[in-house]
Structures are given as structure tokens and as C-alpha cells.
Enzyme design. Structure first.
Site, PDB file in Angstrom:
ATOM      1  CG  ASP A   1      -1.962   0.867   0.697  1.00  0.00           C
ATOM      2  OD1 ASP A   1      -1.829   1.893   0.057  1.00  0.00           O
ATOM      3  OD2 ASP A   1      -3.117   1.022   1.784  1.00  0.00           O
TER       4      ASP A   1
HETATM    5  C1  BGC Z   1      -5.235   3.495   0.104  1.00  0.00           C
HETATM    6  C2  BGC Z   1      -4.920   2.454  -0.948  1.00  0.00           C
HETATM    7  C3  BGC Z   1      -4.750   3.280  -2.974  1.00  0.00           C
HETATM    8  C4  BGC Z   1      -3.218   4.125  -2.462  1.00  0.00           C
HETATM    9  C5  BGC Z   1      -3.486   4.919  -3.580  1.00  0.00           C
HETATM   10  C6  BGC Z   1      -3.545   4.279   0.300  1.00  0.00           C
HETATM   11  O1  BGC Z   1      -3.652   5.059   1.019  1.00  0.00           O
HETATM   12  O2  BGC Z   1      -5.321   2.608   1.328  1.00  0.00           O
HETATM   13  O3  BGC Z   1      -6.538   2.001  -0.816  1.00  0.00           O
HETATM   14  O4  BGC Z   1      -5.368   2.636  -3.588  1.00  0.00           O
HETATM   15  O5  BGC Z   1      -3.302   5.066  -1.150  1.00  0.00           O
HETATM   16  O6  BGC Z   1      -4.156   5.812  -4.079  1.00  0.00           O
END
Ligand code: BGC
Length: 867
Positions: free
Chosen positions: A231
Site C-alpha cells: 500500500d
Molecule cells: C490507500 C490505497 C490506495 C493507495 C493509492 C492508499 O492510501 O490505502 O487503497 O490504493 O493509497 O491511492
């Protein structure tokens, strides 16, 4: 895929080049090397629509390119429709293709552990089967246009509070049955291109550094062959991540962590073979994206109107009618001529959540505008704002005006819901209430106008203690860009409601399973409710709920009838088919979501009363019937045994329940599982475990009769007690506790006899034990123990901490924080032995070395006491 070529390319790459593939080039793109044919892979968020960042929007918050905003998972899950999710996945993939996106960062399939989780709107359900199947469908749909998906957030990202650092204490059974299950289903059946590992840590280890979760389970057990990416910012120790199998760090970080991988390899501390495998996976990933780009058309013209219609269909299929007294809905156009439409969310709806999934929709339908369009001149509408999302500004005048509007109409549609800032990625809610002003408005409007319908827009369930006030309630959740049109059609009866709740609406927050353990303390949260999440908890604890899991009304009604099978038995691989007949007993056409649960009323283990094992959505015209059938197999009765670390089932009679919600299951089919589960006996098995096999029972009988014989006269009154104690003693402990009657060799002999098929003829108690001399007081030594044995690390924590002398020793090794910690309390409560407690605790609590030293001190104490 040409595996030989992949290997060849990897061999030609320099170490620097290999390492550079391990993190993103930018926020949304991987590194490419044209000389090797490795092209960058483009990705974008998209659980419910594409968010392709185009520019810095207002306040520096990045804005996405216009895209269709489909209903977020909180709503689409209520469709319980795999085909629909596939359709939505396919349509989103089409938009992704047209925007040059190879990989969608979705679906999000985390379990809704607590309704407070700020990101629940991005997740499907409190149930693993429903979450996993809908996730799988989305993945398969996206594949139709050659677009990859990223299942997220693996694993147990169930809260936003301290999401980047929180350590979750979750028992293995809850992990397997609840939190891993949706991923297992989606990954095995959907085969996504990527898995996104979450920020949090589980049982002392960050998921991004866990070889168990990222390699052993994901790849070795489930056969996942895509890449694992982090993530955004979930990498802590990059080198440990490499050991664990975390392939791609996102977003790009200028190579800071790549350098660490490089250095460790140069120092010989990280084997290059591990990196080789990772790089090969990343090349394969890039090749897959390249192949997709070539095989699927990319320069597509999106037809926003067509996609809007699909978003509208998804919303219609999902919104849930919770209450409809006196059939007040659909609005009767022949009678109602003056209709009040109240609440700012009727004009400016909340249709998606905040955070990384927030997209920039092509268009937004307002419920008011769509109702107006549908009713034309037939009904006169009286719109009023009713409230604004501002707790500071005095709004009494708004409420008073709205009440007047309601009074002067023949019916009121009151739109309420959670303001945008109440729930978002990044933080959790602290309560379940609607804003106080809205609650007051519901009361006032319902009093002034008895014919009131309340329509709620929210990403996480809300407290509905006002439930008895309006005649009807509709859960709109977050409707996506076409939610306004969908609700208009449903309220006016152009479409029938057919959505059902994918999560329970509890009576109050205090009733929820994780109430005392959410969001934990500092950086730790204990999943004390274990497998009892959602309806599993409410049913087991017989809690009243506001609206149960799986519940939803329709403008027609359905009746259930069993289609009897003579006798249902399941053995080994055999599956049985169970059928029922559903009749649409009304006149309006409708769809019913038929749910199948299994349970075992006379279970010998702790398990939920019922668990969802199947569901089907069927269209039945008014007045007609349909036959619905389900295939049920052994795995639909299984549970995860934490001791044997495997999926098991209980033999004997079980129940299959079929009905319209988790609490309305009119059909019950008894089913016999004839396949015996054989648990081989091992040194840590309890004597009671012998009961589970015939051979075990024979040997147990022999042992018990022998015990009775040697117990002697002084035991008669307490026989039952001792026998129960004995049944709860691990076999291996007999060596220490039996004063030499049982040796390790005896135990091995007993184990061999129970587990093998050797003849048991002629076996007597005397042949099983070492010393046949009958000893009085055998049981005293068995359970009373002697001082020397008591002062040792094999004693229970609860006994040891009672003894002041022992505490003096322990205080040399542990500080106050240990004695005050939850761990210790847990170990005391659970009756865990001191040496076993060590295995349950994080490594830094106490090491093997420390354990040895403590044992030595305890033994010295025992000697001292003896003197
Ligand atoms: C989120 C993800 C997301 C990623 C990219 C993170 O903060 O938890 O779900 O895909 O950001 O935007």
C-alpha cells in the site's frame, strides 16, 4: 508467457537494474527498460470507478480525470449479485483501458469488523463469503478487457485509526475463517494480477514483512502467481520485505530503499536468488500488462451516458428497503398530489466516500431532479432544504419551515445522511449517530406528517433508534453518480427494491462485537471477538438487532417451500443438491436473494450458530414460482482447527438453512456427514481426544479401568472429579505426573497403538504401562504435584504469580509494564503454562535464554523450599 525469455532477461540485467524494478518510478507507474522489453505498468485507484490523477485540484488535492462513479462497495454489495459486480468490473476496466491504465487498485475486500471503520464504504461485507465472491466477480469482469486488478488491503486493514502502525492480535482461527477467507476466495477463483499488502502489523509483524502471509499462504498454499505490492507507504524494513515476498514498493521513493536491497546483497546478507525470483515476477507482470495492451483495444471512446445507465442499474439492484408500513411505498401517483421533498441531501446527494477512491464523476443525479422528471405534472413537489451540513450554524428556522412544508403536503420524502467529513479513509468514526439536527428533524417531520419516508445516505451503518417514527425507511448508502435516478425510480415504483443488507444494522454501538476492542489502545488492538464478527456474533449472543444481515424488503413478497430430499448425507468428496421453491406471492415482478446457511446445533466445538455458505438472486414474475437449488459439500461445514492447523468438519448431523435473511430461515434440512474425521493421537493429545476414534475408545477404556484399579480406597468420593481431570490431561504429562507408572516409551506405545491398525487383541493395562505395582495415592501425585515440579516453567502462569517467592524471581526479569500488560492477564485467564506463554508473546517479551534462566532460578527455589 515465455518463462525462458524472462529468465534470460533477468540474467542479462545488472544488479542495479534488477533492484530498480523493486519500487515504482512514480506514484502510479513502474520502472521500464525498453532494451529488455520491460514496459512500465500504469495503475490507478478504482474500486468503484477510475481515479486517474490529472492535476493538482483545489487546495492542492489531486483531481482525477472525469470517470463514471459507480456505487461504492457498501452499496453494490447489497445487490448480492455476482453477475452485476462482474458487469461493473468490466465497465470500469473499459474506462481504465481508454485512460491507458493497466492495473486497477481494487477491489477492496476487507471485512467490516466494526461499523466505526471510516473506510467501510469501500468494503463489501461483514461476511467473508459474500466479500470474496463479489471481489472475485469484479476481478473476472475486469479481465474481459485485459485489465489487471489489485486485491486490497491484504490483510485485516479493518480500521483507519493508526492504520500505519497498529499491531493486531488476531487468533489463527479468526484469521483463517474471517479475515483471510475473502482473499482466499478472490485470489483462488479470480486470479488477480496483484495483491496490495496493508499497512498494519499482525501478531507482532508488519504484513509487508511477513513471509507467512505473503509467501507461505499467498503463493505456496493458494497458488497466487502475480505480484505483491505495498500500500502507499506500507514499507518499513524493505530488506525484510524482500525476504517476505513483497515485490513492489509503491509509490516510487527515489530509490532510497532499493539502495538497501543493493547493499545487503553486496554484503552477502541477502541472497541474490531471492531477488532473482522477485525480479522475474516483476518482469512477468510487465509482460502481462504489455500483452494485454496488445490484445485489447486501447483507443476506446467511452460513452458516458451508457456507463451512467450501468451505474444506475447497479444502484437500483442494491438499494435496500428496510421498512414499509401500510405499503406507503411506492408513492401512489393516483392518490398523492402534493409531495414534500425535504433535506439537503435530496438536492446535493452524498454518493461516494473520501480518500484515495474519490473520483471525479461525469455527472451527478440529484434525487430531487430525477423525481421531478419522473412525476412531471402528475404530482406537485414541495422542496425544502431542512438542514445544512453545519453543526455550528443555528438551523431552527430551516427545521420549522420544513415542518410547515411537510404538514401542507400529503406525504414527505425526507433525505438524511452522514456528511462527507464524518467518514473517510484516514480516520474512523467515534459514534454511529446521524447529526443531531437531522435526528431532531426526523422527529419533527414524522410528527407533523405521518406519511413520511426517511431515505438515508451513508457509507457506514448508522444508529436508527428513530426507526419507529417514519412509515418507511430506505438505505441508499452511497449511490454513485446515478444514485439519484435509481432512488427516484424505486420510490415511484418504476423499479422494485431487490437489495439486501450486506452487514447488520445493530441496535446500538455498544452491541457491536468489537465494541470494547476498537480501535485498541495506542498501537495495539486485540481482536477479542475472534470469529464472532457481524451476524455470527449477534446470533450467537442472541442480541436483538435493528435490521439483520441479509435483510431487505420488496414491493412484493416471497414465500419459501422446501422440496424434500429423502435423506441428505455427505461423505468425502460427495456434494448434495438442496432445493426449494420460492413463490412471488404478490402481483409485482421482483427479485429475491435466497440465502443458504449451515450450522450444527449439537456442536462439540465453539462455532457460530449459522454461517452463510451460498446465495442466489432470482427474478420471479408476480404470482409465479421458481425452483432454486444449491450444491453443498463438506467444506461448507468446515471450521479451522487451530491445534491441527487444518480445515476440519465434525461428523454427525448438521443443518442446512434456507431463507430470506440471516434471521428468517424457514427451511431447515437435516444433513448427515458420514465422513469421520480421524485425529491421530500425538503426545499432546488429551485423553478425551481418544473418544474420537474406535481404536482410541478401546485403549481409553483399558487405561481407565487400570486407573480405577490403582486408585485405591481413598479416592472413591472424588472419582468423577479425578476422572474429569484425567480426561483433560495431555498424554505426555502422564510421564511427569504418574510417579513412574508411565514412561515416554509407554506413551509412544500407546500412540502407536491408537494411530496404527495393529491388532489390539490381548492388550491389557499391564502391557501398556511400565510399572504394574499398584500405588495408592497415584492421583494425588498426578494432580497434586510435588513442590519441585510446581516451581518450574511448565507450571501455569496463574499459579506462579500467586506465589510471592516466585514473584521475587520474576521481578528480576520483567518490569511493571509486563505485570500490568494484557498479555499477562490473558495468560492467567487462559490457564497457560509459563513456557507456553512465551510462544504467544511477541519476541521481545522474553527470549529462550531468559526462559532458561527463570527455570534455573525456579528450580533453585524449589530446592530451597524442600530444605
Ligand atoms: C490507500 C490505497 C490506495 C493507495 C493509492 C492508499 O492510501 O490505502 O487503497 O490504493 O493509497 O491511492
Amino acid at each position: 508467457m515465455d518463462e525462458g525469455l524472462i529468465k534470460k532477461i533477468r540474467r542479462n540485467m545488472s544488479l542495479e537494474e534488477m533492484v530498480s524494478l523493486c519500487s515504482g518510478r512514480t506514484d502510479w507507474e513502474t520502472v521500464g527498460y525498453s532494451k529488455y522489453g520491460i514496459e512500465p505498468v500504469f495503475m490507478a485507484d478504482g474500486p468503484h470507478g477510475m481515479r486517474v490523477i490529472e492535476n493538482e485540484g483545489a487546495l492542492g488535492i489531486p483531481q482525477g480525470k472525469p470517470a463514471t462513479c459507480f456505487p461504492p462497495a457498501v452499496l453494490s454489495a447489497c445487490s448480492w449479485d455476482e453477475g452485476l459486480l462482474e458487469f461493473v468490473g468490466r465497465t470500469i476496466a473499459l474506462e481504465a483501458r481508454s485512460m491507458g491504465v493497466d492495473l486497477i487498485l481494487g477491489p477492496g475486500i476487507n471485512i467490516k469488523r466494526s461499523p466505526l471503520c471510516g473506510r467501510n464504504f469501500e468494503y463489501f461485507s461483514e461476511d467473508p463469503l459474500l466479500s470474496g465472491r463479489l471481489g472475485k466477480s469484479f476481478i473476472l469482469g475486469a479481465k474481459d478487457h485485459g485489465v489487471g486488478t489489485t486485491v486490497k488491503h491484504y490483510l485485516a486493514n479493518n480500521q483507519e485509526t493508526r492504520r500505519m502502525t497498529v499491531d493486531e492480535k488476531i487468533d489463527i482461527r479468526a484469521l483463517r475463517e474471517i479475515y483471510l477467507k475473502p482473499f482466499e476466495i478472490a485470489i483462488k477463483e479470480g486470479k488477480p494480477m496483484a495483491v496490495m499488502c496493508s499497512y498494519n502489523s499482525i501478531n507482532g509483524k508488519f504484513v509487508s514483512q511477513s513471509n507467512y502471509f505473503l509467501t507461505q499462504l499467498l503463493r505456496n498454499e493458494w497458488g497466487f502467481d502475480g505480484i505483491v505490492m505495498s500500500d502507499w507507504g506500507a514499507v518499513y524494513d524493505r530488506v525484510r520485505g524482500v525476504f517476505a515476498g513483497m515485490d513492489l514498493e509503491m509509490p516510487g521513493n527515489g530509490g532510497v530503499n532499493n539502495q538497501k536491497i543493493f547493499d545487503r546483497i553486496k554484503e552477502g546478507k541477502l541472497k541474490v536468488t531471492i531477488l532473482n525470483e522477485m525480479v522475474e515476477r516483476l518482469i512477468r507482470f510487465s509482460f502481462q500488462a504489455r500483452e494485454n495492451r496488445r490484445n485489447y483495444v486501447t483507443d476506446l471512446e467511452i460513452e458516458p451516458k451508457g456507463h451512467h445507465k450501468i451505474a444506475q442499474l447497479a444502484a437500483v439492484e442494491s438499494m435496500v428497503l428496510l421498512k414499509n408500513e401500510e405499503c406507503i411505498l411506492p408513492v401512489d401517483r393516483t392518490k398523492i398530489k402534493k409531495l414534500a421533498i425535504i433535506g439537503s441531501m435530496a438536492f446535493d446527494p452524498r454518493y461516494q466516500g473520501s480518500g484515495s477512491s474519490k473520483i471525479n464523476p461525469y455527472h451527478i443525479d440529484s434525487p430531487y431532479e430525477r423525481i421531478k422528471k419522473l412525476v412531471g405534472d402528475e404530482i406537485q413537489l414541495f422542496p425544502h432544504q431542512g438542514y445544512i451540513h453545519d453543526e455550528v450554524v443555528e438551523q431552527i428556522h430551516l427545521a420549522e419551515q420544513a415542518v410547515e412544508v411537510a404538514k401542507n403536503s400529503e406525504m414527505a420524502l425526507l433525505f438524511v445522511g452522514l456528511p462527507d467529513h464524518d467518514e473517510s479513509e484516514g480516520y474512523d468514526r467515534t459514534h454511529l449517530h446521524l447529526p443531531q439536527k437531522q435526528i431532531a428533524l426526523i422527529r419533527k417531520i414524522c410528527k407533523a406528517q405521518p406519511e413520511t419516508v426517511v431515505i438515508v445516505q451513508n457509507g457506514g451503518v448508522v444508529d436508527m433508534s428513530w426507526e419507529h417514527q417514519p412509515k418507511a425507511i430506505v438505505e441508499m448508502f452511497l449511490g454513485g453518480q446515478a444514485g439519484g435516478d435509481a432512488i427516484a425510480k424505486l420510490l415511484l415504483g418504476e423499479n422494485n427494491f431487490c437489495g439486501k443488507l450486506a452487514e447488520t444494522i445493530p441496535m446500538r454501538l455498544e452491541d457491536t462485537p468489537a465494541y470494547i476492542n476498537f480501535p485498541g489502545i495506542h498501537d495495539e488492538v486485540v481482536y477479542g471477538e475472534s470469529i464472532f464478527v457481524g451476524y455470527r456474533y449477534y446470533d450467537f449472543t442472541k442480541k436483538k438487532v435493528r435490521f439483520p444481515f441479509g435483510f431487505g424488503l420488496s414491493y412484493t413478497h416471497f414465500s419459501y417451500e422446501p422440496i424434500d430430499e429423502p435423506e441428505l448425507t455427505i461423505d468425502a468428496e460427495k456434494k448434495v443438491t438442496v432445493k426449494c421453491r420460492i413463490t412471488n406471492a404478490g402481483v409485482m415482478n421482483g427479485k429475491e436473494i435466497v440465502q443458504l446457511y449451515t450450522g450444527k446445533s449439537d456442536t462439540a466445538i465453539l462455532r457460530p450458530l449459522r454461517e452463510l455458505r451460498g446465495f442466489k438472486k432470482v427474478f420471479i414474475p408476480g404470482g409465479r414460482s421458481a425452483e432454486v437449488s444449491f450444491e453443498v459439500g463438506l467444506s461448507d461445514f468446515s471450521y479451522y482447527n487451530p491445534t491441527t492447523k487444518s480445515w476440519e468438519h465434525e461428523s454427525g448431523s448438521h443443518q442446512i438453512y434456507i431463507g430470506s435473511s440471516s434471521r428468517d430461515l424457514p427451511i431447515v434440512y437435516p444433513v448427515q456427514i458420514t465422513k469421520d474425521l480421524i485425529h491421530p493421537i500425538n503426545p499432546l493429545s488429551y485423553l478425551s481426544d481418544f473418544e474420537k476414534t474406535e481404536r482410541g475408545q478401546t485403549i481409553l477404556k483399558l487405561l481407565l479401568s487400570g486407573f480405577e484399579e490403582i486408585m485405591g480406597d481413598d479416592q472413591t468420593r472424588e472419582d468423577d472429579f479425578f476422572m474429569t481431570m484425567l480426561a483433560n490431561t495431555p498424554l505426555r504429562k502422564l510421564v511427569e505426573f504418574s510417579n513412574g507408572i508411565f514412561t515416554e516409551e509407554c506413551i509412544d506405545k500407546i500412540i502407536e497403538l491408537v494411530n496404527s491398525d495393529q491388532s489390539l487383541e490381548g492388550i491389557t493395562f499391564e502391557k501398556l504401562v511400565n510399572c504394574t505395582e499398584k500405588k495408592k495415592g497415584f492421583f494425588k501425585s498426578l494432580f497434586g504435584g510435588n513442590e519441585e515440579e510446581y516451581y518450574c516453567i511448565q507450571s501455569k502462569v496463574r499459579d506462579l504469580v500467586e506465589d510471592e517467592d516466585v514473584m521475587k524471581i520474576l521481578r528480576n526479569y520483567f518490569g511493571d509494564e509486563t505485570f500490568e500488560s494484557d498479555y499477562l492477564q490473558m495468560a492467567i485467564k487462559m490457564g497457560i503454562c509459563f513456557d507456553k506463554a512465551q510462544k504467544l508473546l511477541p519476541d521481545d517479551f522474553f527470549s529462550d535464554e531468559k526462559l532458561k534462566d527463570i527455570d534455573r532460578d525456579l528450580k533453585a527455589l524449589a530446592k530451597l523450599k524442600k530444605k
